[in-house]
Design an enzyme around this catalytic site. Structure first.
Site, PDB file in Angstrom:
ATOM      1  N   ARG A 100       4.532  31.800 -13.495  1.00  0.00           N
ATOM      2  CA  ARG A 100       5.010  30.468 -13.111  1.00  0.00           C
ATOM      3  C   ARG A 100       6.248  30.554 -12.225  1.00  0.00           C
ATOM      4  NH1 ARG A 100       5.442  28.956 -19.384  1.00  0.00           N
ATOM      5  NH2 ARG A 100       3.813  30.526 -19.411  1.00  0.00           N
TER       6      ARG A 100
ATOM      7  N   LYS B 187       5.715  44.061 -22.612  1.00  0.00           N
ATOM      8  CA  LYS B 187       4.468  43.849 -23.351  1.00  0.00           C
ATOM      9  C   LYS B 187       4.211  45.034 -24.284  1.00  0.00           C
ATOM     10  CE  LYS B 187       1.899  41.116 -19.928  1.00  0.00           C
ATOM     11  NZ  LYS B 187       1.675  39.933 -20.779  1.00  0.00           N
TER      12      LYS B 187
END
Ligand code: BES
Ligand code: MN
Ligand code: ZN
Length: 496
Positions: free
Chosen positions: A354, A280
């Protein structure tokens, strides 16, 4: 904070403080009118001088009001009477809590619960008074060496109810709301802790601690070796880049009938999300310590239901891992095999939520759940879609979705449904595996849910994307405890 309920006139309260509302343009609420009468029109006289006209958030202290038994009266501005809705009630309650807490009064009798709120009854107002007050006075100071403390903080709030027949149900509402607040505080504390303290191991220890406090919560923690045996290749691929071992935490609360199917909650517990090799950008990356807010909300709910002894079977599961870049971390393009046998091409290691959830969702099949709800700070796209007001809700079962939407409206911790249409599934196509772990820029929240839906075919399932609501940024940076109230309302509705 201690709460109780009482019915009686404001001028008769022998207390440090009595709180009443004033609507805009100096319109006295019922309780304010009673005080005005008792004091020979003192309130009207003071208001006419222009000290307050009832705008929202205004407050005015009155001391030694004639013919009353309390030390002080707090007038709280409530805005326009016609517009006095749920949000306004919550905000005047927060103002009351903040103002009285700073005043030196250790006790207050609160008549704001008498104010009429369209479509809401006394019990709703009691319950909201408890949770809003507790939320407002919450501070996270564990890690400060010098804690700034209020000199004489507020300790006891007495909530007014219109009649004596409201006392018993009122007390029950206080009991339930206090348990919800306790759970919410636990959630906020866990979520506010930084990644170097709140690791997957720490979360597992907190779950074990729950079992120490509440014998009704059974706890089992699965280690990486156990997960290996179960074939949880997706979950394990996330923790591989971290020194911190992953934990799959299972908490069972059986307060319902023996043969009734459990409701299962599954929380995303990424204790820090760097993005992994798909690192990130640096800006605000500290906030990725909040990437375990789903997990924290599951722990908070387990605590609340154990505290209040909810008559229902509930299982809480936390998929805890840390997402770090390292020599062992997943590379973009890696293919892993999930517990379900389906293979996943990891095109972006930052779509890690996920990956941990899919294996946890396969795991919970064994409980033969009545419904499964996962809670996750899953997508930045959810903030783009819904901002910081609504939780994103996606579900494979209409009635379950509606129950959750309704629960959210009831307790004012609201969710909004997004479509989970077949057509979106195409975005997850991979040339190299059964699916990719990302679906491109369009509809990022939906494609994330589409990914999860491939692992939840065997039961009724709903997904709560709490990326926009679980914490606040900026000056008031910190966890909110959402969606503990929503989940608790859903469970309470189920139990009744
Ligand atoms: N934890 C983040 C989602 C997130 C980001 C929540 C910012 C709140 C604020 C999640 O793991 C993530 O990184 N998601 C990616 C998915 C993308 C790579 C498909 C995102 O939202 O950018
Ligand atoms: Mn991520
Ligand atoms: Zn994440």
């Amino acid at each position: 904070m201690e709460f109780s309920v009482k019915s009686g006139n404001p001028e008769k309260q022998r207390s440090a403080c009595v709180v009443v509302g004033v609507f805009e343009r100096r319109r006295l609420s019922g309780a304010a009118r009673v005080l005005d009468k008792a004091s020979g029109g003192m309130l009207s006289t003071i208001l006419r001088r222009g000290d307050m006209d009832g705008e929202k958030e205004q407050t005015l202290w009155l001391y030694n009001l004639p013919n009353t038994l309390c030390d002080r009266v707090l007038l709280v501005g409530c805005g326009k009477e016609r517009e006095f809705n749920e949000a306004a009630y919550r905000s005047v309650t927060a103002t009351m809590a903040r103002t009285v807490n700073k005043s030196g009064a250790v006790e207050a009798v609160n008549y704001l619960t008498d104010l009429p709120v369209k479509g809401r009854d006394t019990l709703w107002k009691i319950s909201q008074a408890v949770t809003v007050t507790q939320d407002t006075l919450y501070r996270f100071q564990q890690l400060k060496s010098k804690k700034d403390e209020v000199q004489r903080p507020l300790r006891r709030i007495i909530l007014s109810v219109p009649s004596r027949s409201d006392l018993l149900p009122g007390e029950e509402a206080v009991r339930v709301a206090s348990a919800i607040s306790l759970g919410t505080r636990f959630t906020r504390d866990l979520a506010n802790l930084p990644g170097n303290i709140c690791t997957p191991t720490y979360l597992a220890d907190q779950a074990r601690q729950l079992n120490k406090t509440y014998k009704s919560v059974k706890v089992e923690v699965m280690e990486e070796a156990d997960m290996e045996k179960l074939g949880m290749g997706a979950l394990l691929s996330v923790s591989r880049g971290s020194e911190q071992p992953a934990k799959l935490i299972v908490m069972e609360y059986r307060g319902g009938k023996k043969d009734s199917k459990p409701i299962v909650l599954v929380g995303k517990g990424i204790t820090f999300d760097t993005g992994g090799i798909s690192l990130k950008p640096g800006e605000a990356m500290d906030e990725m310590k909040f990437d375990m807010c789903g997990a924290a909300s599951v722990l908070g709910v387990m605590k609340a239901i154990a505290e209040m002894m909810l008559p229902l079977n509930v299982i809480g599961v936390v998929a805890a891992a840390e997402n770090m870049p390292d020599g062992k971390a997943s590379r973009p393009g890696d293919v892993v095999t999930s517990m379900s046998g389906q293979t996943v091409e990891i095109l972006n290691t930052d779509a890690e939520g996920r990956l941990v959830l899919c294996d946890a969702l396969s795991y919970v099949e064994r409980f033969e759940p009545e419904s499964v709800i996962d809670i996750a700070t899953l997508t930045g796209a959810c903030i783009i879609a819904l901002g910081h007001q609504a939780t994103g809700l996606l579900s494979n079962h209409g009635p379950l979705a509606n129950e959750l939407l309704n629960a959210g409206r009831q307790c004012y911790d609201r969710a909004w449904e997004l479509p989970l249409w077949e057509e979106y599934q195409e975005q997850l196509k991979s040339n190299f595996a059964d699916m990719a772990n990302i679906g491109g820029r369009p509809a990022g929240t939906i494609t994330a849910a589409c990914f999860l839906s491939r692992f939840t075919k065997k039961y009724h399932w709903a997904h709560l994307d709490i990326a926009g609501v679980a914490w606040k940024s900026g000056k008031e940076k910190g966890a909110t405890g959402r969606p503990v109230p929503l989940l608790m309302q859903y469970l309470l509705n189920k139990a009744s």
